[in-house]
Scaffold this active site. Structure first.
Site, PDB file in Angstrom:
ATOM      1  CD  GLU A  17      -2.968  -0.970   2.371  1.00 11.86           C
ATOM      2  OE1 GLU A  17      -2.738   0.156   3.164  1.00 11.86           O
ATOM      3  OE2 GLU A  17      -3.597  -2.114   2.944  1.00 11.86           O
ATOM      4  CG  ASP A  18       2.080   2.660   3.405  1.00  7.69           C
ATOM      5  OD1 ASP A  18       0.540   2.842   2.974  1.00  7.69           O
ATOM      6  OD2 ASP A  18       1.629   1.996   4.434  1.00  7.69           O
TER       7      ASP A  18
END
Length: 180
Positions: A62-63
């Site tokens: 996600e990051d």
């Protein structure tokens, strides 16, 4: 170094550091959050090395620029599957508003493996503690979402699930002003 969990901890730290990621409320290096999650997972009686590794890696898709293929190549298929199970699939605002996206995610998480749910309980615990302590306005929304999630996410480690419920209800009491 041959230990998969130790390698995952280093990989996670490097991935989050590479994008300069910091914890929202504290400014501390972001890798400390997955390390805390992994520590909670490691304390679970049925924890495997793959679960601990996935806990360290649970936010990298996600990051960061890390891909699922990167994870599979470095840590194997089982870890990659767990990390994918833990990665939010409904982030595009075009899918709908936050409530709709969280409902879709909740339905999805109710169906993931018991191992992934166990890791998610630990993630919920650490995030709940941080959010309740630092952002009571958002905590009202967050705690409602997590209550609904815990109601349907029932397949993971029961002791950690009870701990997640306890942290959640304590957070709700703090938000209502019943506890400090």
């Amino acid at each position: 170094m041959d230990d998969i969990a130790e390698r995952a901890a280093l990989f996670s730290g490097a991935a989050h550091q590479a994008v300069g990621q910091r914890r929202k409320y504290t400014g501390e290096p972001y890798w400390q959050h997955p390390a805390t999650v992994a520590e909670m997972v490691a304390a679970v009686e049925a924890a495997t090395a793959e679960m601990i590794a996935a806990a360290h890696l649970h936010d990298v898709l996600e990051d960061t620029a890390v891909t699922a293929l990167d994870i599979e190549e470095c840590f194997g298929q089982r870890v990659a599957v767990l990390v994918q199970e833990l990665t939010d699939q409904f982030i595009d605002p075009e899918i709908g508003n936050r409530a709709h996206r969280k409902a879709l995610e909740r339905d999805r998480l109710a169906q993931v493996s018991p191992e992934a749910q166990t890791i998610k309980y630990a993630d919920l615990i650490d995030n709940t503690i941080s959010i309740v302590a630092r952002d009571r306005g958002f905590a009202r929304v967050y705690l409602t979402e997590k209550r609904r999630l815990l109601e349907v996410m029932t397949a993971g480690d029961e002791a950690l699930r009870r701990q997640a419920w306890s942290v959640l209800t304590e957070g709700e009491a703090k938000i209502r002003g019943l506890a400090r």
